[in-house]
Structures are given as structure tokens and as C-alpha cells.
Scaffold this motif. Structure first.
Motif, PDB file in Angstrom:
ATOM      1  N   PHE A   1       4.977  70.231  43.334  1.00 36.84           N
ATOM      2  CA  PHE A   1       3.584  69.857  43.588  1.00 36.84           C
ATOM      3  C   PHE A   1       3.502  68.427  44.133  1.00 36.84           C
ATOM      4  N   LEU A   2       4.236  67.516  43.502  1.00 38.19           N
ATOM      5  CA  LEU A   2       4.239  66.114  43.940  1.00 38.19           C
ATOM      6  C   LEU A   2       4.755  65.978  45.375  1.00 38.19           C
ATOM      7  N   ILE A   3       5.750  66.798  45.703  1.00 39.02           N
ATOM      8  CA  ILE A   3       6.324  66.720  47.048  1.00 39.02           C
ATOM      9  C   ILE A   3       5.339  67.246  48.091  1.00 39.02           C
ATOM     10  N   THR A   4       4.564  68.272  47.726  1.00 41.11           N
ATOM     11  CA  THR A   4       3.680  68.873  48.733  1.00 41.11           C
ATOM     12  C   THR A   4       2.343  68.140  48.898  1.00 41.11           C
ATOM     13  N   ILE A   5       1.914  67.366  47.905  1.00 42.87           N
ATOM     14  CA  ILE A   5       0.593  66.707  48.008  1.00 42.87           C
ATOM     15  C   ILE A   5       0.422  65.886  49.291  1.00 42.87           C
ATOM     16  N   PRO A   6       1.368  64.995  49.628  1.00 38.76           N
ATOM     17  CA  PRO A   6       1.122  64.164  50.818  1.00 38.76           C
ATOM     18  C   PRO A   6       0.944  65.001  52.077  1.00 38.76           C
ATOM     19  N   PHE A   7       1.575  66.170  52.108  1.00 40.17           N
ATOM     20  CA  PHE A   7       1.487  67.037  53.274  1.00 40.17           C
ATOM     21  C   PHE A   7       0.060  67.539  53.484  1.00 40.17           C
ATOM     22  N   TRP A   8      -0.706  67.665  52.411  1.00 41.99           N
ATOM     23  CA  TRP A   8      -2.047  68.226  52.512  1.00 41.99           C
ATOM     24  C   TRP A   8      -3.110  67.183  52.808  1.00 41.99           C
ATOM     25  N   THR A   9      -2.740  65.906  52.797  1.00 41.77           N
ATOM     26  CA  THR A   9      -3.771  64.900  53.026  1.00 41.77           C
ATOM     27  C   THR A   9      -3.823  64.561  54.512  1.00 41.77           C
ATOM     28  N   SER A  10      -5.003  64.261  54.974  1.00 42.20           N
ATOM     29  CA  SER A  10      -5.318  64.142  56.398  1.00 42.20           C
ATOM     30  C   SER A  10      -4.149  63.715  57.280  1.00 42.20           C
ATOM     31  N   TYR A  11      -3.716  64.650  58.121  1.00 35.59           N
ATOM     32  CA  TYR A  11      -2.597  64.439  59.025  1.00 35.59           C
ATOM     33  C   TYR A  11      -2.856  63.262  59.956  1.00 35.59           C
ATOM     34  N   LEU A  12      -4.058  63.234  60.512  1.00 31.72           N
ATOM     35  CA  LEU A  12      -4.431  62.196  61.465  1.00 31.72           C
ATOM     36  C   LEU A  12      -4.303  60.808  60.846  1.00 31.72           C
ATOM     37  N   ILE A  13      -4.835  60.681  59.640  1.00 33.26           N
ATOM     38  CA  ILE A  13      -4.826  59.371  58.977  1.00 33.26           C
ATOM     39  C   ILE A  13      -3.412  58.989  58.570  1.00 33.26           C
ATOM     40  N   ARG A  14      -2.614  59.983  58.157  1.00 32.73           N
ATOM     41  CA  ARG A  14      -1.232  59.678  57.790  1.00 32.73           C
ATOM     42  C   ARG A  14      -0.456  59.135  58.983  1.00 32.73           C
ATOM     43  N   VAL A  15      -0.634  59.785  60.144  1.00 30.12           N
ATOM     44  CA  VAL A  15       0.059  59.319  61.342  1.00 30.12           C
ATOM     45  C   VAL A  15      -0.411  57.917  61.696  1.00 30.12           C
ATOM     46  N   PHE A  16      -1.723  57.702  61.602  1.00 27.23           N
ATOM     47  CA  PHE A  16      -2.256  56.388  61.929  1.00 27.23           C
ATOM     48  C   PHE A  16      -1.689  55.318  60.995  1.00 27.23           C
ATOM     49  N   LEU A  17      -1.514  55.685  59.720  1.00 28.28           N
ATOM     50  CA  LEU A  17      -0.994  54.705  58.765  1.00 28.28           C
ATOM     51  C   LEU A  17       0.441  54.305  59.093  1.00 28.28           C
ATOM     52  N   TRP A  18       1.196  55.217  59.702  1.00 22.22           N
ATOM     53  CA  TRP A  18       2.546  54.821  60.124  1.00 22.22           C
ATOM     54  C   TRP A  18       2.471  53.752  61.197  1.00 22.22           C
ATOM     55  N   LYS A  19       1.449  53.846  62.034  1.00 18.28           N
ATOM     56  CA  LYS A  19       1.235  52.809  63.043  1.00 18.28           C
ATOM     57  C   LYS A  19       0.981  51.474  62.335  1.00 18.28           C
ATOM     58  N   VAL A  20       0.202  51.533  61.260  1.00 21.68           N
ATOM     59  CA  VAL A  20      -0.078  50.315  60.488  1.00 21.68           C
ATOM     60  C   VAL A  20       1.206  49.778  59.850  1.00 21.68           C
ATOM     61  N   ILE A  21       2.052  50.688  59.363  1.00 23.07           N
ATOM     62  CA  ILE A  21       3.274  50.248  58.699  1.00 23.07           C
ATOM     63  C   ILE A  21       4.272  49.681  59.702  1.00 23.07           C
ATOM     64  N   LEU A  22       4.428  50.368  60.846  1.00 21.90           N
ATOM     65  CA  LEU A  22       5.502  50.014  61.778  1.00 21.90           C
ATOM     66  C   LEU A  22       5.097  48.986  62.829  1.00 21.90           C
ATOM     67  N   GLY A  23       3.803  48.662  62.919  1.00 20.58           N
ATOM     68  CA  GLY A  23       3.296  47.820  64.005  1.00 20.58           C
ATOM     69  C   GLY A  23       3.864  46.402  64.043  1.00 20.58           C
ATOM     70  N   TYR A  24       3.567  45.696  65.169  1.00 18.91           N
ATOM     71  CA  TYR A  24       4.051  44.334  65.393  1.00 18.91           C
ATOM     72  C   TYR A  24       3.621  43.411  64.246  1.00 18.91           C
ATOM     73  N   ASN A  25       2.342  43.507  63.862  1.00 19.99           N
ATOM     74  CA  ASN A  25       1.850  42.767  62.703  1.00 19.99           C
ATOM     75  C   ASN A  25       1.773  43.666  61.479  1.00 19.99           C
ATOM     76  N   GLY A  26       2.551  44.735  61.498  1.00 18.90           N
ATOM     77  CA  GLY A  26       2.405  45.769  60.489  1.00 18.90           C
ATOM     78  C   GLY A  26       2.935  45.386  59.117  1.00 18.90           C
ATOM     79  N   VAL A  27       2.788  46.309  58.193  1.00 17.41           N
ATOM     80  CA  VAL A  27       3.184  46.081  56.810  1.00 17.41           C
ATOM     81  C   VAL A  27       4.672  45.757  56.709  1.00 17.41           C
ATOM     82  N   LEU A  28       5.481  46.535  57.403  1.00 20.59           N
ATOM     83  CA  LEU A  28       6.927  46.354  57.311  1.00 20.59           C
ATOM     84  C   LEU A  28       7.338  44.989  57.865  1.00 20.59           C
ATOM     85  N   ASN A  29       6.844  44.690  59.079  1.00 20.92           N
ATOM     86  CA  ASN A  29       7.204  43.422  59.701  1.00 20.92           C
ATOM     87  C   ASN A  29       6.696  42.217  58.914  1.00 20.92           C
ATOM     88  N   SER A  30       5.429  42.277  58.442  1.00 24.45           N
ATOM     89  CA  SER A  30       4.910  41.112  57.724  1.00 24.45           C
ATOM     90  C   SER A  30       5.632  40.926  56.393  1.00 24.45           C
TER      91      SER A  30
END
Lengths: 295, 268
Positions: A114-143
Motif C-alpha cells: 500500500f505504501l509503495i502504491t500511494i505515490p503512484f495514485w497522486t496527481s501525475y502532473l504535479i509529481r512530474v512538476f515537483l521533479w522540476k522543482v527538485i532538479l532545477g538550477y535553483n532547485g531543492v537538490l542544487n540549493s
């Protein structure tokens, strides 16, 4: 009269009841899936002349698809990205499926799944967008990395290219890979593993010679269920791919909605489906001996 | 310890799975228009903003109508197919079922463009109804997968007993079969609803002039100043999905328990 009797008898048989019961669903699939797919196939042999469709049969679209380098390039890149996504997803997923099947107590297994499948069911669009936030030039990972002093300048190889597409899709398709492998592992008779150990095999050789071959049907299913849909992904390349990460689905969309050239879009869709099916069949063929053993 | 290393790996993997979602509320409550660290301060402004956007309300309403219709239709079609697959044998069963399940692996863009071409060729105008047609197509396989186990766990002797005691086939179905598979039906309704609410590509192609929620969101993602509001909306959506899924899971487990099966989370 005889006919009426015959029909009456037919209605009482199991086969007839079964067909009758499945017919609404089957009819729906025929009308809304088979017919549209056939139409797309027909379209791929037609041409568009501004706003009217020229219905004379021609291979012109296929010739264009093969001769214009852009289409071949996009197709190759899509295959390459899907292949990379599939390989990384399945390799990363296998230990998880193995852990849940072999090391989690039976009562907690459904919680883990159940824990593994939950993230799969949450808004695909927003999840993809959040990767942009994580990986971006000023993103979470870089900062974070900059803040910790691990790097001096932001990493740029992780957004707006094929790498970003692979990371994001590997995240999105994780449950698709974990579940079939988990099911295959659950089916393995644990006595076989004990027998193997009793006969002198080590942990590692038992895994390689007993567990892995028996889990292969699950791995094959996981590969197919990740590989086939990723080829047609549209959102991820568009949001995090940048110009060098676009895939064939983006071109199909452009042909249909922007260039207004439905026949060319249809041709690309047919070609993509054909190539995917071919690759899938070759892959299944290569793993035939594992699949047969399961029967 | 082999199990120990695996466990650490599994927890790290869960972290990877949840990282994007965990960031949602962080930025939804952050008092700054730029989505980056360091955080600025706590605000409820972005949630308040949601209440003031008219276009958003239209999109939400549209999505809800589509999701409810899809859930009901897909579940009805799913019941027919799952019941016939579990109870009867007929020639060509594997082929028919395989074809019905095909949208599960078919790239969504293929489903979307093929439906679009047919509808435009027939001269029909697009709208909520065309999105429903597409969504039912992709939700039915999920519904069948859920209902299959419900119908397969069903003890046939219970139905035979009812018929022997004088019930008609229909009243048997209503009084015996339906209550026993009810948890499966509810879980199928919830899953179909969730899929439809979240689906983007088919809606993007088939929605016409009135956008669904994901299509509206897609339009907003282009404007950097709108992103915090999107984060707030995303937080609400994620909370809602988790609630729906937990409910679906609860009913699925109750169904397994009711049918007397043992739940290991797998398909043993």
C-alpha cells in the motif's frame, strides 16, 4: 419452432450466459478502442490537404517518416529513454519486491504494498512538476548541495535533458515494476529454497539458480508494463526534458493539435506502436525458456 | 545481515518515492513566490487564493462530473466482464478479456488521438462526455482487475443454495452475490474515480472548451507566479487521494476477510 428450442437451450448453457454477460464490456471496447485504432491505421495511409482529408491510399506519410531525419531521431531517442527507464526501474525495484516478499512478516506485507502504491495514485502532473522543482538550477537538490558545500556551482546535467526524463519516469513507474515481481516472488515455493540449501548451494547460488529463474516471469511482465507506456509519455518530456529530451509522443501531439496534420500524426503513432510491439515480442522471445518453465 | 541492508535500501527507496509529494505542503505554506530553499515563512495566502479563482471552480466541477460518471460506468462494465470471466467459460474468452484489458498497457496518447480522430470525423463536438468515453475505456481494466478477485473468492455453493431455496437468478444475484462482492465494487468505484480525476492526456485531447482540473493545472504551470497556488491545490489533491485510497484499501481488505480469504497483500 426447432430454432426457438435451440436458442432456448443455448441461453441456458454456460457459454451463452458468459458471452451475453461480457458483451456490453466487449462491445464498448470494440466501439471505442478497436474502431478508433482501425481508423488511425487507415488515416496513416491518407494525406491532409490543408483542411480536407485526401482518402486515396498512399505510403507517402511512411516515406516522409523514414526520410526526414527528425522522426527517426525522435523515435530512437524515445526507445533509448524508455529502455533506460525500464532498466533502471526494474533493477531498482527488484530488491524492494524481494525485501517485501522474503523479509517482511506476512501480516505487514499489504501495508508495504500500500505504501509503495500511494505515490503512484497522486496527481501525475504535479509529481512530474515537483521533479522540476527538485532538479532545477535553483532547485531543492542544487540549493541543498550548495548549502552543504558539496558543490560550488549548480549541477546542470540533471534538468532539461534526457537524464531528467529518465529520473522522473523511473519514479513514476516504480510500482508498475515492483508489483509483478512481488507477485512472482510470492508464488515461489519456499521449500525449493530450503532444498537448494540442503543440497549444498550457498545463499548466492540459491538466489541465482532458483529464486531468480522462478521470478523471471514477474521481471518480464515488469519490463513490458514499464517499457510500453513510457514510449508514449507526453507530460514528462515536455516538462523536464527540454529540447533535447522530447520524445515521439510530443511530435504526435504537435502533428495532431498544432500542425493539423492528423495523417502524419497517425503514421507516427502506428510506427511507434509497431516498433514497441516488435521490441516487446523480441524481449518475450528471448525469455521464452523462463516463461515456459512456469507452466 | 542481508535483511538489514535490504531494509535500509527499502527505506531509502520509500524516501525517493515520497520525496516529491513531501515537498508539496512545504511550498504550499511557504510565504514566497519562488519555489526554492531557503523557506521564507508560514502563510495560508495560497489556499485563500484558491477560493477566489472562478476558472478553477469550473474545472473542479467539470472534473467531478466526469470522475463520478466514469466511476459508475467503468464499474458496471467491470462487473459484467469480471463476473463472466470468473463464472463462465466460453470460446475466445482469453482473447476477449485480453482485448478489454489492453488499455492497461497501451500508451494513453494512442487512446487519446484515436478517439479524437473518430469523434472529429463523425462531426461531434468535444466536451465532458467525450472525456468520459475515454476515461471509462482506461478505468474498466482496473475495475476488472479489482473485481476479478472479488468474484473469484465467491463461494458458488452459496448461490446454488439460494437457487435451491427458490430464489430467481436475479434475486440470488441481488441478495447473495451483490452483498458479498460489495467491498470490491466500492473499491473499484473509488479507484476509477481517482484515476479519472487525475488523468491528463486523454482529457487534454478530448476536453474541448471546458478544461478538467489537470488540464487547467497544465495551463497554470507555464506561469511562475501561479506556482505557489498550484502547490496549495496539489496539497489538497494529494490529501484527498490518500483519503480515497485508504478507504478503497479498507474495503478491499474487508472484502477479502468477508470471503474468508487470507490477506498477505499479494495474490497467493
Amino acid at each position: 419452432m426447432r430454432l426457438a428450442q435451440k436458442i432456448g437451450r443455448m441461453r441456458r448453457t454456460d457459454a451463452a450466459s458468459g458471452i451475453l454477460l461480457v458483451s456490453p464490456t466487449a462491445l464498448y471496447a470494440i466501439l471505442l478502442l478497436a474502431a478508433p485504432l482501425a481508423t488511425i491505421f487507415a488515416f496513416s495511409f491518407w494525406t491532409q490537404d490543408y483542411l480536407t482529408i485526401d482518402r486515396s491510399w498512399t505510403l507517402a506519410n511512411y516515406r516522409t517518416a523514414i526520410s526526414e531525419p527528425i522522426y527517426g531521431q525522435l523515435m530512437l531517442r524515445s526507445l533509448w529513454i524508455s529502455g533506460a527507464v525500464t532498466a533502471s526501474t526494474v533493477v531498482l525495484a527488484f530488491p524492494i519486491a524481494y525485501f517485501v516478499s522474503f523479509h517482511v512478516p506476512p501480516a505487514r506485507k499489504s501495508l508495504w504494498i500500500f505504501l509503495i502504491t500511494i505515490p503512484f495514485w497522486t496527481s501525475y502532473l504535479i509529481r512530474v512538476f515537483l521533479w522540476k522543482v527538485i532538479l532545477g538550477y535553483n532547485g531543492v537538490l542544487n540549493s541543498t548541495l550548495l548549502g552543504l558545500g558539496i558543490i560550488d556551482a549548480p549541477l546542470t546535467f540533471i534538468l532539461y535533458n534526457a537524464n531528467a526524463v529518465v529520473i522522473t519516469l523511473a519514479h513514476a513507474f516504480a510500482p508498475f515494476a515492483i508489483l509483478p515481481i512481488f507477485v512472482a516472488l510470492e508464488k515461489i515455493d519456499r521449500a525449493l529454497l530450503e532444498a537448494s540449501r540442503d543440497l549444498g548451494e550457498t545463499r548466492v547460488t540459491t538466489f541465482l539458480r532458483v529464486t531468480l529463474p522462478l521470478a523471471m516471469p514477474g521481471v518480464v511482465a515488469a519490463v513490458l508494463i514499464v517499457f510500453i507506456p513510457t514510449i508514449g509519455d507526453y507530460v514528462t518530456p515536455r516538462l523536464v526534458g527540454g529540447p533535447d529530451g522530447l520524445m515521439i509522443a510530443n511530435m504526435i501531439q504537435t502533428q495532431f493539435l498544432q500542425l493539423n496534420n492528423a495523417p502524419m500524426g497517425a503514421t507516427l503513432a502506428v510506427l511507434a506502436m509497431f516498433i514497441v510491439t516488435l521490441v516487446a515480442l523480441i524481449f518475450v522471445g528471448l525469455n521464452r525458456r523462463f516463461l515456459r518453465r512456469q507452466q | 545481515m542481508k535483511g538489514g541492508w535490504l531494509k535500509i535500501y527499502a527505506l531509502a527507496y520509500l524516501l525517493f518515492l515520497y520525496a516529491p509529494i513531501a515537498l508539496l505542503p512545504v511550498f504550499a505554506f511557504n510565504d514566497g513566490t519562488i519555489i526554492a530553499f531557503p523557506l521564507r515563512g508560514f502563510t495560508l495566502e495560497w489556499f485563500a487564493e484558491l477560493g477566489r479563482i472562478e476558472a478553477l471552480h469550473g474545472a473542479v466541477l467539470n472534473s467531478l462530473v466526469i470522475a463520478v460518471s466514469t466511476a459508475v460506468l467503468a464499474t458496471v462494465l467491470g462487473i459484467c466482464a469480471a463476473r463472466s470471466a470468473a463464472r463462465y467459460d466460453y470460446p475466445g474468452k482469453r482473447g476477449v478479456m485480453g482485448f478489454i484489458m489492453l488499455p492497461l498497457v497501451l500508451p494513453e496518447i494512442i487512446v487519446a488521438v484515436s478517439l479524437l480522430v473518430v469523434l472529429l470525423q463523425l462531426g461531434l463536438s468535444l466536451g465532458a462526455w467525450s472525456v468520459i468515453l475515454g476515461h471509462v475505456l482506461i478505468c474498466t481494466p482496473f475495475s476488472i482487475a479489482i473485481l476479478n478477485s472479488a468474484f473469484q473468492n465467491l463461494d458458488r455453493s452459496l448461490e446454488e443454495a439460494a437457487v435451491d431455496l427458490g430464489e430467481t437468478p436475479w434475486s440470488t444475484f441481488r441478495l447473495i452475490t451483490l452483498p458479498l462482492v460489495m467491498p470490491g465494487i466500492i473499491s473499484s468505484l473509488l479507484i476509477s474515480f481517482t484515476i479519472s480525476l487525475d488523468e491528463f492526456i486523454i482529457a487534454f485531447f478530448l476536453t474541448g472548451a471546458e478544461p478538467t482540473l489537470p488540464v487547467y493545472l497544465w495551463g497554470q504551470l507555464r506561469f511562475p507566479q501561479k506556482i505557489p497556488v498550484v502547490m496549495a491545490l496539489g496539497t489538497i489533491l494529494v490529501a484527498l487521494s490518500i483519503l480515497l485510497l485508504t478507504t478503497a484499501e479498507y474495503f478491499r481488505r474487508r472484502g477479502v476477510a468477508r470471503a474468508g480469504g487470507k490477506d498477505t497483500g499479494g495474490f497467493l
